[in-house]
Write a protein that holds these residues in place. Sequence first.
Motif, PDB file in Angstrom:
ATOM      1  N   LEU A   7       0.852  -1.183   0.000  1.00 32.50           N
ATOM      2  CA  LEU A   7       0.000   0.000   0.000  1.00 32.50           C
ATOM      3  C   LEU A   7       0.885   1.230   0.000  1.00 32.50           C
ATOM      4  O   LEU A   7       1.804   1.343   0.817  1.00 32.50           O
ATOM      5  N   ILE A   8       0.620   2.170  -0.891  1.00 32.49           N
ATOM      6  CA  ILE A   8       1.400   3.395  -0.952  1.00 32.49           C
ATOM      7  C   ILE A   8       0.477   4.545  -1.325  1.00 32.49           C
ATOM      8  O   ILE A   8      -0.401   4.399  -2.186  1.00 32.49           O
ATOM      9  N   GLY A   9       0.623   5.679  -0.651  1.00 32.52           N
ATOM     10  CA  GLY A   9      -0.205   6.840  -0.941  1.00 32.52           C
ATOM     11  C   GLY A   9       0.070   7.390  -2.334  1.00 32.52           C
ATOM     12  O   GLY A   9       1.181   7.277  -2.856  1.00 32.52           O
ATOM     13  N   ARG A  10      -0.945   7.981  -2.926  1.00 33.62           N
ATOM     14  CA  ARG A  10      -0.781   8.537  -4.272  1.00 33.62           C
ATOM     15  C   ARG A  10       0.302   9.604  -4.307  1.00 33.62           C
ATOM     16  O   ARG A  10       1.067   9.710  -5.269  1.00 33.62           O
ATOM     17  N   GLU A  11       0.354  10.436  -3.253  1.00 33.67           N
ATOM     18  CA  GLU A  11       1.330  11.509  -3.238  1.00 33.67           C
ATOM     19  C   GLU A  11       2.750  10.949  -3.219  1.00 33.67           C
ATOM     20  O   GLU A  11       3.651  11.480  -3.877  1.00 33.67           O
ATOM     21  N   ALA A  12       2.956   9.860  -2.471  1.00 35.53           N
ATOM     22  CA  ALA A  12       4.277   9.246  -2.416  1.00 35.53           C
ATOM     23  C   ALA A  12       4.621   8.587  -3.750  1.00 35.53           C
ATOM     24  O   ALA A  12       5.739   8.727  -4.254  1.00 35.53           O
ATOM     25  N   ALA A  13       3.652   7.885  -4.325  1.00 35.40           N
ATOM     26  CA  ALA A  13       3.903   7.217  -5.604  1.00 35.40           C
ATOM     27  C   ALA A  13       4.180   8.228  -6.709  1.00 35.40           C
ATOM     28  O   ALA A  13       4.953   7.951  -7.633  1.00 35.40           O
ATOM     29  N   GLY A  14       3.555   9.400  -6.607  1.00 38.35           N
ATOM     30  CA  GLY A  14       3.738  10.422  -7.637  1.00 38.35           C
ATOM     31  C   GLY A  14       4.901  11.346  -7.383  1.00 38.35           C
ATOM     32  O   GLY A  14       5.147  12.267  -8.159  1.00 38.35           O
ATOM     33  N   GLY A  15       5.633  11.120  -6.292  1.00 36.68           N
ATOM     34  CA  GLY A  15       6.810  11.930  -6.000  1.00 36.68           C
ATOM     35  C   GLY A  15       8.039  11.386  -6.702  1.00 36.68           C
ATOM     36  O   GLY A  15       8.069  10.243  -7.151  1.00 36.68           O
ATOM     37  N   HIS A  37      -9.796   9.511  -9.884  1.00 37.10           N
ATOM     38  CA  HIS A  37     -10.144  10.783 -10.500  1.00 37.10           C
ATOM     39  C   HIS A  37      -9.475  11.966  -9.824  1.00 37.10           C
ATOM     40  O   HIS A  37      -9.246  13.006 -10.453  1.00 37.10           O
ATOM     41  N   GLU A  38      -9.146  11.839  -8.524  1.00 41.50           N
ATOM     42  CA  GLU A  38      -8.641  12.982  -7.775  1.00 41.50           C
ATOM     43  C   GLU A  38      -7.288  13.460  -8.275  1.00 41.50           C
ATOM     44  O   GLU A  38      -7.005  14.646  -8.307  1.00 41.50           O
ATOM     45  N   LEU A  39      -6.444  12.522  -8.647  1.00 41.19           N
ATOM     46  CA  LEU A  39      -5.080  12.898  -8.978  1.00 41.19           C
ATOM     47  C   LEU A  39      -4.739  12.736 -10.444  1.00 41.19           C
ATOM     48  O   LEU A  39      -3.963  13.499 -10.991  1.00 41.19           O
ATOM     49  N   PHE A  40      -5.344  11.758 -11.097  1.00 42.39           N
ATOM     50  CA  PHE A  40      -4.854  11.373 -12.406  1.00 42.39           C
ATOM     51  C   PHE A  40      -5.658  11.890 -13.588  1.00 42.39           C
ATOM     52  O   PHE A  40      -5.268  11.715 -14.730  1.00 42.39           O
ATOM     53  N   SER A  41      -6.780  12.516 -13.334  1.00 46.79           N
ATOM     54  CA  SER A  41      -7.592  12.990 -14.455  1.00 46.79           C
ATOM     55  C   SER A  41      -6.902  14.119 -15.209  1.00 46.79           C
ATOM     56  O   SER A  41      -7.215  14.383 -16.361  1.00 46.79           O
ATOM     57  N   GLY A  42      -5.956  14.829 -14.580  1.00 43.76           N
ATOM     58  CA  GLY A  42      -5.278  15.945 -15.244  1.00 43.76           C
ATOM     59  C   GLY A  42      -4.154  15.529 -16.155  1.00 43.76           C
ATOM     60  O   GLY A  42      -3.438  16.385 -16.687  1.00 43.76           O
ATOM     61  N   LEU A  43      -3.976  14.224 -16.365  1.00 44.30           N
ATOM     62  CA  LEU A  43      -2.873  13.744 -17.183  1.00 44.30           C
ATOM     63  C   LEU A  43      -2.890  14.345 -18.586  1.00 44.30           C
ATOM     64  O   LEU A  43      -1.834  14.525 -19.200  1.00 44.30           O
ATOM     65  N   ALA A  59       2.753  20.703 -15.554  1.00 45.83           N
ATOM     66  CA  ALA A  59       1.389  20.393 -15.108  1.00 45.83           C
ATOM     67  C   ALA A  59       1.267  18.915 -14.755  1.00 45.83           C
ATOM     68  O   ALA A  59       1.985  18.071 -15.285  1.00 45.83           O
ATOM     69  N   ALA A  60       0.346  18.623 -13.838  1.00 46.98           N
ATOM     70  CA  ALA A  60      -0.003  17.241 -13.478  1.00 46.98           C
ATOM     71  C   ALA A  60       1.244  16.379 -13.276  1.00 46.98           C
ATOM     72  O   ALA A  60       1.373  15.293 -13.837  1.00 46.98           O
ATOM     73  N   GLN A  61       2.173  16.858 -12.458  1.00 50.28           N
ATOM     74  CA  GLN A  61       3.439  16.147 -12.302  1.00 50.28           C
ATOM     75  C   GLN A  61       3.274  14.783 -11.660  1.00 50.28           C
ATOM     76  O   GLN A  61       3.888  13.803 -12.095  1.00 50.28           O
ATOM     77  N   SER A  62       2.457  14.692 -10.613  1.00 50.69           N
ATOM     78  CA  SER A  62       2.247  13.399  -9.967  1.00 50.69           C
ATOM     79  C   SER A  62       1.606  12.410 -10.930  1.00 50.69           C
ATOM     80  O   SER A  62       2.014  11.246 -11.014  1.00 50.69           O
ATOM     81  N   ALA A  63       0.588  12.867 -11.654  1.00 51.20           N
ATOM     82  CA  ALA A  63      -0.074  11.997 -12.631  1.00 51.20           C
ATOM     83  C   ALA A  63       0.910  11.540 -13.696  1.00 51.20           C
ATOM     84  O   ALA A  63       0.909  10.376 -14.110  1.00 51.20           O
ATOM     85  N   GLY A  64       1.773  12.449 -14.135  1.00 50.90           N
ATOM     86  CA  GLY A  64       2.756  12.113 -15.156  1.00 50.90           C
ATOM     87  C   GLY A  64       3.749  11.074 -14.680  1.00 50.90           C
ATOM     88  O   GLY A  64       4.111  10.154 -15.422  1.00 50.90           O
ATOM     89  N   ARG A  65       4.205  11.209 -13.434  1.00 50.53           N
ATOM     90  CA  ARG A  65       5.176  10.240 -12.904  1.00 50.53           C
ATOM     91  C   ARG A  65       4.552   8.855 -12.766  1.00 50.53           C
ATOM     92  O   ARG A  65       5.193   7.841 -13.079  1.00 50.53           O
TER      93      ARG A  65
END
Length: 214
Positions: A7-15, A37-43, A59-65
């Motif tokens: 289990l890993i938080g979205r913020e950590a995975a997207g860092g 939808h909260e984090l990845f829709s801005g891809l 833009a959308a750096q976490s989603a991009g990573r």
Amino acid sequence: SLAGVYLIGREAAGGVNGQARLIASGRFDLVVIDEAHELFSGLYKRFDASGGFHRQGKAAQSAGRVFELIQQMQSPVLLLTATPIQNSLAELWALIRFVDPMGTLLGDLGTFRQTFCDRDDRVVVEGQEEQLRRRISVVLRRTLRRQAQEFLNVKFVRRESKLYEYEMSAEERALYDEVTNYLLRPRLAAFRGNQRRLLLIQFQRRMASSTAAL
């Protein structure tokens, strides 16, 4: 790599560090992303009209990573959300791109917009509704609340609404009014935009909870 469920938080995975550690861990059998939808829709903001992905985009750096991570792992992806997509069709395109990284279902962003989007990505081109629905159905599965019941050890309980009324003290009313008036000041730089009223409600809820919450 070790077998198991991680289990890993979205913020950590997207860092930056989280992405590097997950890549180093090797391929996962399945990647499950909750509240996708909260984090990845801005891809979609990371793609140009010709379908190119901007790796260094701001833009959308976490989603991009996370998108790059999934592409490198080549792991199957399951996105979970109970929130209807009702803003931009480009956001829907972006979510589909996570489970279809090659873009075979909806094409690149430019093609998708030309084929399906009308009036600033918010309306489906007339006559294309069924075609869009058919393509999305390849990867979309809608599960109703009642369908999930049979898989639960603890069943959903029936919702009951109750209204509790209370009177504010003079001090509580003063705090409530002063904070509200402050947040609605026209020149307040940190609290602007179309979502001001929605944000205001969040602060008012905190005030109704406790001064500590505020």
